[in-house]
Each structure stands twice: as structure tokens, then as C-alpha cells.
Scaffold this active site. Structure first.
Site, mmCIF file in Angstrom:
data_model
loop_
_atom_site.group_PDB
_atom_site.id
_atom_site.type_symbol
_atom_site.label_atom_id
_atom_site.label_comp_id
_atom_site.label_asym_id
_atom_site.label_seq_id
_atom_site.Cartn_x
_atom_site.Cartn_y
_atom_site.Cartn_z
ATOM 1 N N TYR A 109 0.880 -1.213 0.107
ATOM 2 C CA TYR A 109 -0.042 -0.066 0.009
ATOM 3 C C TYR A 109 0.909 1.136 -0.009
ATOM 4 O O TYR A 109 1.879 1.328 0.733
ATOM 5 C CB TYR A 109 -0.918 0.109 1.270
ATOM 6 C CG TYR A 109 -1.919 -0.856 1.577
ATOM 7 C CD1 TYR A 109 -3.286 -0.495 0.871
ATOM 8 C CD2 TYR A 109 -1.966 -2.346 1.746
ATOM 9 C CE1 TYR A 109 -4.405 -1.549 1.022
ATOM 10 C CE2 TYR A 109 -2.784 -3.093 1.671
ATOM 11 C CZ TYR A 109 -4.210 -2.799 1.312
ATOM 12 O OH TYR A 109 -5.193 -3.695 1.211
ATOM 13 N N TYR A 148 -0.240 -10.199 0.425
ATOM 14 C CA TYR A 148 0.936 -9.413 1.117
ATOM 15 C C TYR A 148 0.822 -10.136 2.496
ATOM 16 O O TYR A 148 -0.295 -10.636 3.041
ATOM 17 C CB TYR A 148 0.789 -8.139 1.293
ATOM 18 C CG TYR A 148 -0.535 -7.398 1.762
ATOM 19 C CD1 TYR A 148 -0.634 -7.207 3.260
ATOM 20 C CD2 TYR A 148 -1.767 -7.015 0.978
ATOM 21 C CE1 TYR A 148 -1.696 -6.663 3.879
ATOM 22 C CE2 TYR A 148 -2.560 -6.703 1.525
ATOM 23 C CZ TYR A 148 -3.003 -6.435 2.981
ATOM 24 O OH TYR A 148 -3.880 -5.978 3.683
ATOM 25 N N ARG A 158 -2.444 -12.073 3.410
ATOM 26 C CA ARG A 158 -3.971 -11.572 2.997
ATOM 27 C C ARG A 158 -4.070 -12.086 1.909
ATOM 28 O O ARG A 158 -3.149 -11.791 0.716
ATOM 29 C CB ARG A 158 -4.061 -9.949 3.185
ATOM 30 C CG ARG A 158 -4.083 -9.387 4.724
ATOM 31 C CD ARG A 158 -5.344 -10.029 5.581
ATOM 32 N NE ARG A 158 -6.564 -10.377 5.216
ATOM 33 C CZ ARG A 158 -7.503 -9.471 4.665
ATOM 34 N NH1 ARG A 158 -7.490 -8.128 4.828
ATOM 35 N NH2 ARG A 158 -8.707 -9.891 3.992
ATOM 36 N N HIS A 161 -7.051 -8.291 -2.329
ATOM 37 C CA HIS A 161 -8.581 -7.838 -1.884
ATOM 38 C C HIS A 161 -8.636 -6.370 -2.279
ATOM 39 O O HIS A 161 -7.572 -5.729 -2.234
ATOM 40 C CB HIS A 161 -8.741 -8.187 -0.714
ATOM 41 C CG HIS A 161 -8.064 -7.567 0.242
ATOM 42 N ND1 HIS A 161 -6.803 -8.072 0.820
ATOM 43 C CD2 HIS A 161 -8.060 -6.066 1.083
ATOM 44 C CE1 HIS A 161 -6.312 -7.156 1.743
ATOM 45 N NE2 HIS A 161 -6.900 -6.122 1.667
ATOM 46 N N HIS A 163 -10.628 -3.029 -0.995
ATOM 47 C CA HIS A 163 -11.617 -2.419 0.051
ATOM 48 C C HIS A 163 -12.550 -1.629 -0.639
ATOM 49 O O HIS A 163 -12.409 -0.842 -1.337
ATOM 50 C CB HIS A 163 -10.777 -1.561 0.953
ATOM 51 C CG HIS A 163 -9.660 -2.359 1.937
ATOM 52 N ND1 HIS A 163 -10.264 -2.843 3.104
ATOM 53 C CD2 HIS A 163 -8.346 -2.580 1.792
ATOM 54 C CE1 HIS A 163 -9.105 -3.225 3.613
ATOM 55 N NE2 HIS A 163 -7.895 -3.306 2.789
#
Lengths: 238, 191
Positions: A109, A148, A158, A161, A163
């Protein structure tokens, strides 16, 4: 009290199994953050059947195309992500804000708290927003995010995905969720995905590959429909 | 596909990117020219150990000073205030704090013909919070609290968790602590 002040709108209650419980110990952060006392059931008043009308004024064209927010193109697998926002009666939810955020193709991110040693992408911010159209349809162009690692448990990863945040028409319909990709081998190991007790409800969090949305020689298409709570039919409603 | 609402998932630790970065956060629930008594609302989010939560997000939804929501389903014959949109959202800082600028809302109707006391509708999101936690902020020592139909649903010993308290040194400043868990756990609602 004038009659219009008591117009009888309420929103249908959730089936409890279709939603995660607040406390889900396999997701460790819930242990210190989940309330333990029973929730108090709130009858719907004007406060719950109204809600913010937000985000309509300042949406730029590139807000829904995460591949065009910088001078160059981000690395990764380009995707078109589309779907309908509907209520649980099948009616479209038009002109409502849909916000997304995600990691880059390497699973990083653009956020100061993300310490995963994967490369940043100078051409990818990872945030988008758009309004649904008159038929409740939304569309984003982005890249497929990478998986990640996180520190929840030993060797925790995870699944890929994106959000999603939606307002819908009322305080009662506010929703934040995550969209996953079909066939992701990490899903069975992910305590956030697995926090939803009902198997069918959980499957709703997984997008579908969609050949119709896929554009030849350009991008894969994925479809993700989002169903928000709908109004309870009442004899007082027209 | 059966039309059943989609499950909620946590906002995670990086929601700032999508929800509160740059132009996406809203601290002025009511602008400086809004009608009504000014309120600076200092909110703090604490976990079950009493530690500040530095990655929560708080959203506010409230009526204007006349008790009218800026929304098409509020059919009351009351004037809208263009300076009070009634929506705010902020991320908490390293101290678990965020500060909203607003006005004290007017009373809005409840059900069965009863008026509600002035209140703000609140959603708490955060890492470790799998579904949003709805709560309300009332104003301590407000006379109408005693007749509020929603407060009446809350056990008396827990009502104080829904109260903002005035700052004794700064006029118009109010404090509201959200205790996600623990002895002083805030009352959360099933909306």
C-alpha cells in the site's frame, strides 16, 4: 405531530449469520477491540433512515481509473471492475458513492504504516471513487492487487483484495467491506474472510471473472455486485 | 443469486487512502456560518486495555439546529441550513483522538410521537473492527435526555457511556470517549 413526521420507513435487519461477529479471536486485533456486551437493538427513527449525501460534488474523471492517476501506467494486471449496487429487494441504488482502496500489484500500500518490503509503484496511488449511475451500476479500472504478509499469525498472508466503502441511502445502509478474487488459494486461511459464519454469505465477497466485461487486447473483467439492506415494505409506504 | 446483503469486513489499517486522505476527510460537520450553538467535539477511541486506538475512523451524522436532516427522506416542514450538511469523518491520530467542528443539533422526532433529545449518530470503524460499531453522542446534563426514547432502552448504569461532557476550561468544547471494550465499554447499537 404532523403526519409526515411519522412516515413509517424501516430497513430490514441483517440475518446475523450473514455478518461477521465483532469478536473473532483468529483475527487477533478483535480481541482488544471487540465489544463484549450485547448490542442494543435500535428501532429505526428519522436518524437511521436518513444518512449523509456525500461525495457528489468533486469527483474527477480519473478517480474511477486508478491506472490514469499518474504520468505513467502502474505495473500489474489491468482489470475492469464493475457491478450493480442493489438493495435486498433487487432495486438499484443510484447515485451513491463507492470508494475503493487497495495495494499495488506487488502487495504494497502507498501508506506510511505499510512495512512490507515489496516495491512501491510511483504510478499507483491505490484509491478510487465513483458514483453509481441511474441503474446502480459502477465501474473502476485498476490493476489486480498482490497478496501480502501480515503479523496476525505465523506465515499469515492476506488474499488479494480491494476495500469497498458505500453509503447507500441511509445511516442504516452504511457498509464497508472487501472484495476478493475467484480461486484465491489464500482464502481458506484468511481469518478476516472466514469471520463471516455463513458460507453462502462469505461467497458474496468473491468477485466473478466476467468475459463480457473483459476487453480484448486490453483488460480482464471482474464483476462484483453489492447488495445493501433494503426498506421493509410497510402498509404506509406508497 | 439470492438478494441477501453482503457481509461487512474491517476497514483495515490503510483506510486513510480511500476514506480520509486529503479531500476525503470532513472535520466541519457544520460550517462556521451554520445556525446554532457551536460545538467542538473532541473524540477519543480506546481499546479494551484503555490504550488509544490510532487507526480508527469516526463518522458523524446529525441534524441541523432546527432538528432537520439534510436528506430527502426527512419530510419535516423545517428549513435546511446550507452550512450544516451534518456529515463528518476523520481518522484518529496517534493519541486515538479526532476533533469535529459542529453545532448542537435540534431535537428530531423519534417513533410513537416522542421527540428525541439532541444527539449525533456515530459509526466507529477500524482495524480489528469487523463490522462498524454504531453508537450515539448525547449531551450531558441536557434536560430532554430524561425523555429520550432511545436512551430509555439503555440500562441506566450504561447511559453515561453515550454522553459527551463539557470541557470545564474551554467553553463549547465537548469530550466523548469511545471504549471499544472493557469495564467502561460504550453502548453500541444494532441498527
Amino acid at each position: 405531530m404532523p403526519k409526515e413526521m411519522t412516515r413509517n420507513i424501516t430497513y430490514r435487519r441483517h440475518d446475523p449469520n450473514s455478518q461477521p461477529t465483532s469478536l473473532h479471536p483468529p483475527y487477533r486485533a478483535t480481541i482488544r477491540r471487540a465489544p463484549r456486551k450485547p448490542l442494543i437493538v435500535l428501532p429505526h427513527t428519522l436518524s437511521e433512515i436518513t444518512g449523509p449525501v456525500y461525495g457528489h460534488d468533486d469527483i474527477a474523471e480519473t478517480d474511477s481509473d486508478l491506472t490514469r492517476q499518474h504520468a505513467g501506467e502502474p505495473l500489474g494486471e489491468r482489470i475492469i471492475l464493475t457491478g450493480d449496487v442493489l438493495d435486498d429487494g433487487g432495486r438499484p441504488v443510484p447515485h451513491t458513492l463507492v470508494e475503493i482502496w487497495q495495494a499495488n500489484a506487488a502487495g504494497r500500500y502507498r501508506h506510511q504504516m505499510d512495512e512490507h518490503p515489496a516495491p512501491m509503484d510511483p504510478n499507483f496511488s491505490g484509491a478510487g471513487r465513483t458514483l453509481t449511475d441511474a441503474n446502480g451500476r459502477y465501474q473502476f479500472v485498476t490493476i489486480k492487487p498482490g497478496a501480502y504478509p501480515w503479523s496476525n499469525h505465523d506465515n499469515a498472508w492476506r488474499p488479494a483484495h480491494i476495500h469497498f466503502s458505500l453509503f447507500g441511502p441511509a445511516f442504516a445502509t452504511r457498509l464497508v467491506t472487501q472484495m476478493y478474487f475467484p480461486g484465491d488459494p489464500l482464502l481458506p486461511y484468511d481469518p478476516i474472510f472466514q469471520s463471516v459464519p455463513d458460507e453462502n454469505a462469505r461467497q458474496r465477497l468473491i468477485s466473478e471473472f466476467d468475459l463480457t466485461t473483459t476487453k480484448p487486447d486490453w483488460a480482464l473483467g471482474f464483476r462484483f455486485d453489492i447488495i445493501l439492506r433494503g426498506r421493509e415494505a410497510t402498509p404506509f409506504e406508497a | 443469486m439470492e438478494p441477501v446483503p453482503i457481509p461487512s469486513q474491517t476497514v483495515g489499517p490503510f483506510f486513510h487512502l480511500g476514506c480520509t486522505a486529503a479531500t476525503r476527510s470532513v472535520s466541519d460537520v457544520a460550517g462556521p456560518n451554520a445556525k446554532g450553538e457551536r460545538v467542538r467535539l473532541i473524540c477519543r477511541v480506546l481499546d479494551g486495555d484503555g490504550q488509544p486506538v490510532n487507526d480508527a475512523m469516526i463518522e458523524i451524522w446529525q441534524a441541523n439546529a432546527d432538528g432537520k436532516y439534510h436528506h430527502p427522506d426527512d419530510l419535516q416542514e423545517k428549513a435546511l441550513d446550507p452550512d450544516c450538511r451534518g456529515f463528518g469523518r476523520l481518522a484518529t491520530d496517534e493519541n486515538g483522538t479526532c476533533i469535529f467542528e459542529t453545532i448542537k443539533p435540534g431535537r428530531v422526532p423519534g417513533n410513537m410521537g416522542k421527540l428525541q433529545a439532541p444527539h449525533l449518530n456515530v459509526s466507529v470503524f477500524g482495524r480489528g473492527i469487523l463490522r462498524r460499531l454504531p453508537t450515539r453522542i448525547y449531551f450531558a446534563a441536557e434536560a430532554s435526555n430524561s425523555e429520550d426514547p432511545i436512551l430509555a432502552l439503555v440500562p441506566e448504569e450504561r447511559r453515561n457511556t453515550l454522553m459527551a461532557h463539557p470541557d470545564l476550561h474551554s467553553r463549547g468544547h465537548w469530550h466523548f470517549d469511545v471504549h471499544l471494550s472493557g469495564e467502561d465499554e460504550t453502548v453500541f447499537f444494532d441498527v
